[in-house]
Write an enzyme that holds these catalytic residues in place. Structure first.
Site, mmCIF file in Angstrom:
data_model
loop_
_atom_site.group_PDB
_atom_site.id
_atom_site.type_symbol
_atom_site.label_atom_id
_atom_site.label_comp_id
_atom_site.label_asym_id
_atom_site.label_seq_id
_atom_site.Cartn_x
_atom_site.Cartn_y
_atom_site.Cartn_z
ATOM 1 N N LYS A 16 41.205 57.233 42.681
ATOM 2 C CA LYS A 16 40.781 57.292 44.085
ATOM 3 C C LYS A 16 41.942 57.545 45.038
ATOM 4 C CE LYS A 16 36.395 54.994 43.687
ATOM 5 N NZ LYS A 16 35.481 53.955 44.131
ATOM 6 N N THR A 69 39.456 48.862 46.138
ATOM 7 C CA THR A 69 38.120 49.438 46.394
ATOM 8 C C THR A 69 36.988 48.581 45.829
ATOM 9 O OG1 THR A 69 38.267 50.769 44.383
ATOM 10 C CG2 THR A 69 39.014 51.803 46.420
ATOM 11 N N GLY A 70 37.329 47.519 45.095
ATOM 12 C CA GLY A 70 36.291 46.626 44.593
ATOM 13 C C GLY A 70 35.731 45.771 45.727
ATOM 14 N N HIS A 73 39.139 24.908 35.196
ATOM 15 C CA HIS A 73 40.380 25.664 35.053
ATOM 16 C C HIS A 73 40.787 25.684 33.586
ATOM 17 C CE1 HIS A 73 41.734 24.764 39.445
ATOM 18 N NE2 HIS A 73 40.996 25.857 39.372
ATOM 19 N N TYR A 80 42.317 23.950 50.092
ATOM 20 C CA TYR A 80 41.709 24.171 51.411
ATOM 21 C C TYR A 80 41.378 22.818 52.047
ATOM 22 C CZ TYR A 80 40.566 28.705 49.171
ATOM 23 O OH TYR A 80 40.601 29.875 48.489
ATOM 24 N N GLU A 99 46.907 18.522 38.891
ATOM 25 C CA GLU A 99 45.690 18.157 38.187
ATOM 26 C C GLU A 99 46.012 17.908 36.721
ATOM 27 O OE1 GLU A 99 43.406 21.659 39.197
ATOM 28 O OE2 GLU A 99 43.815 22.601 37.277
ATOM 29 N N THR A 122 43.293 36.885 39.724
ATOM 30 C CA THR A 122 42.289 37.015 38.669
ATOM 31 C C THR A 122 42.156 35.764 37.811
ATOM 32 O OG1 THR A 122 42.884 39.330 38.611
ATOM 33 C CG2 THR A 122 41.558 38.509 36.772
ATOM 34 N N GLU A 123 40.914 35.354 37.570
ATOM 35 C CA GLU A 123 40.625 34.213 36.703
ATOM 36 C C GLU A 123 40.133 34.722 35.359
ATOM 37 O OE1 GLU A 123 37.727 31.485 38.278
ATOM 38 O OE2 GLU A 123 37.951 30.113 36.589
#
Lengths: 379, 289
Positions: B43, B17-18, B249, B161, B211, B99-100
């Site tokens: 909810k 719902t966010g 990161h 991407y 990385e 989530t970050e």
């Protein structure tokens, strides 16, 4: 967030680790008064967030209050590795017989905290690790169980801690673990932990680094932040939800996503330029963020050209374009700007920027080459 | 076949719902993913996305009612550890956490707990998974990749991407794209995904985007030299990153002499991996071989 020695030691003391009596002074007079209160010899220690304070003359032994005042004055006028000394810690001088190293940090590969101990304390532990790694005992802690007594015993035996001090050592080790755990540290270190002439353990120096991602659980620690070690532009960026790191080159970069931001810096270098910064505007960046990012980049006088590389996923190209236009209006830069927009609403973004005086690019390689050329032409 | 997700994936969205949860649930639904449930404590009983997806109070109820087998987490960092543990106890076999900013000590506890269970975590701090033409779990834009035989695994989001898009421009497609995330402690590493791609008959070629920070790429290189028979191409971001600084990161940091791009590239090349100078070179390198 790095904590000062005095802050770290107080947090350790909250969990039962013995530390020397002492207080913080910001003037030489205060240092004298503290020394009078403590009585006897004291150590005057600069509180700056860099290593090598002793070698730089930032830690001195004073035999009496008058000498403490003189030394504090000298130390408070020092600049150590570019950082001004604003505070000194005045600690009771300790009778040091033996120096031990204790530290807890996150072992990324093991995915567990690791407790390290060494009888070769008081020196740079990284040097010990490099030259005589066998002198460091390492024990991994199960994060679900926490530190166990038998593990503390193994540490004590490993560093040949005298048996009559095992109880005290247990209190120190658990205190350090509790401090590490309850304050969400990524490093909690006592170096040295000393054995005194009268057989007591005291943590005479301490260091803590708190996980920035966990600061929401420790709002009281925010006041411990030392702005001297934080770049003003990096702090401003953080306030806008951006990640900015200043570098030495001439091409300013604005990119969405950390990996792509690094890759953009790398490709600038690959085509013969030098990036002026790392800047990630994050996912879902809007007009305000983009404008703030551009302002921060253009503040750096070394920047001769700007490369904006946006791959729209959550981030929308049209919103980025609007932010760029708003920032251009405000900052009126005189240096060339190269823009590459791909992905979500990139077409709309490009249309919005068509009338702005900007160089456009299709691919990342094309954008980097144009930015390098523009930076050279701008000289 | 593909790896981790396919047309059999039945997804429950934690935090549906966010703003982000709702937006991306719609995108996933439109892509063809079977989004069978969402959760938001308090909810339960509501319906979202034009009445197509039921909301439940807990993951356990969602799984019991809808038979969801995969969960995706869109909840804020301070609630994410609990959300992962909740998913792990609900019976799903795959958890994808986007989530970050989750505290490292939270992740250590979660990871050590999950290791005792039959459940896989991908992430956190990742863009999720995409099996082009079949299913997407997470936020990778569906239109930047086409179905194909290249398996892509990456620690990054938008850089991935970039690679998918560069492949598509040359009419090259992906079997599955896995974002393992940019945090120092995660659920699935390069080796896990390399092993899955090696076993996947639909994957002929592997692209691995690494990385700076940690030693996972070096370990992957060793694994590749021993166990991977399919050709592997790579790019490592962060050659220009200064030591001691976290490059966005949480996991992207050169500590001491550990974690540099140069070391990783060296290890990968020694293992026979073709390492690109920049991400757009990858399609041509694959075509050239």
């Amino acid at each position: 967030m790095k904590l000062h020695e005095y802050q770290s030691k107080r947090l350790f003391a909250e969990h039962g680790v013995p530390i020397p009596n002492g207080e913080i002074a910001t003037t030489p007079e205060e240092a004298r008064i503290i020394a009078e209160k403590l009585g006897g010899a004291v150590v005057v220690k600069s509180q700056v967030l860099v290593g090598g304070r002793g070698k730089a003359g930032g830690i001195k032994l004073a035999k009496n209050p008058a000498e403490a005042q003189i030394l504090a004055e000298k130390i408070l006028n020092l600049e150590i590795k570019g950082l001004p000394v604003r505070k000194v810690l005045v600690d009771e001088a300790a009778d040091i017989q033996t120096e031990i190293y204790l530290g807890i940090t996150n072992d990324r590969a093991a995915k567990k905290p690791v407790f390290m101990a060494s009888a070769a304390g008081g020196v740079d532990i990284e040097e010990v690790a490099a030259t005589t790694p066998e002198k460091i005992i390492k024990i991994h802690i199960d994060p679900l169980l926490g530190l166990q007594d038998f593990q503390v015993l193994n540490l004590a035996v490993g560093i040949e801690m005298p048996r009559d001090l095992w109880d005290q050592f247990n209190t120190v080790a658990h205190g350090l673990w509790q401090a590490y755990k309850s304050f969400d540290a990524t490093l909690a270190e006592i170096n040295p932990l000393i054995i005194t002439g009268d057989n007591r353990l005291i943590a005479v120096d301490g260091k803590m680094i708190i996980d920035d991602n966990a600061l929401f659980r420790h709002p009281d620690l925010e006041s411990h932040r030392d702005l001297d070690v934080e770049d003003a532009s990096e702090t401003e960026a953080k306030e806008h939800g951006l990640t900015y790191i200043k570098l030495e080159g001439e091409i300013g970069c604005m990119v969405n996503g950390a990996g792509l931001a690094m890759a953009t810096m790398d490709i600038i270098k690959f085509f013969g330029g030098e990036p002026a910064n790392f800047l990630d505007i994050g996912g879902g960046a809007d007009e305000q963020k983009v404008a703030a990012a551009l302002r921060i980049i253009l503040k750096d006088p070394n920047v001769k050209a700007v490369l904006i590389n946006i791959f729209g996923g959550i981030t929308r190209g049209d919103l980025v374009a609007k932010g760029i236009l708003a920032a251009l209006e405000e900052v009126k830069p005189t240096i060339p700007m190269v823009v590459r927009l791909v992905g979500t609403n990139a077409e709309e973004g490009r249309e919005l920027l068509a009338n702005a005086d900007m160089i456009t690019a299709e691919t990342l390689a094309d954008a980097a080459q144009k930015a390098v050329a523009a930076a050279r032409g701008g000289n | 076949m593909s790896i981790l997700i396919d047309s059999n994936t039945r997804l429950v969205v934690q935090g549906i719902t966010g703003r982000e949860g709702l937006f991306h649930s719609r995108q996933m639904l439109e892509y063809g993913t079977h989004v069978v449930a969402g959760t938001r404590p308090g909810k339960g009983g509501e319906w979202v996305l034009d009445g197509k997806v039921p909301v439940f109070d807990s993951v356990q109820i969602a799984v019991d009612v809808t038979g969801a087998n995969t969960s995706v987490i869109f909840v804020p960092a301070r609630f994410a550890a609990d959300a992962m543990l909740e998913a792990a106890d609900s019976g799903v076999n795959l958890i994808v956490c986007l989530t970050e900013g989750i505290p490292v000590q939270d992740m250590m506890r979660v990871r050590n707990y999950l290791d005792q269970r039959e459940v896989r975590l991908v992430g956190p701090n990742c863009p999720g998974l995409l099996t082009p033409g079949e299913s997407k779990v997470g936020i990778i834009p569906g239109n930047i990749a086409i179905p194909g035989n290249i398996g892509v695994v990456s620690r990054s989001g938008t850089l991935t991407y970039e690679v998918l898009y560069a492949l598509k421009e040359k009419n090259m497609g992906a079997s599955t794209c896995v974002g393992i995330g940019g945090d120092p402690i995660n659920g699935t590493n390069f080796i896990d995904v390399l092993a899955m791609f090696e076993d996947d008959p639909k994957t002929d070629t592997i692209v691995m985007i690494g990385e700076i920070g940690g030693t996972d790429e070096e370990k992957a290189a060793e694994y590749i030299s021993k166990h991977i028979t399919k050709p592997v191409y790579s790019f490592i971001a962060g050659a220009t990153a200064p030591p001691g600084k976290r490059m966005g990161h949480a996991g992207a940091i050169v500590e001491g002499s550990e974690g540099t791009a140069q070391e990783k590239v060296k290890a990968l090349r020694a293992a026979g991996v073709a390492v690109a100078n920049h991400p757009e070179e990858i399609p041509d390198m694959i075509l050239g071989d």
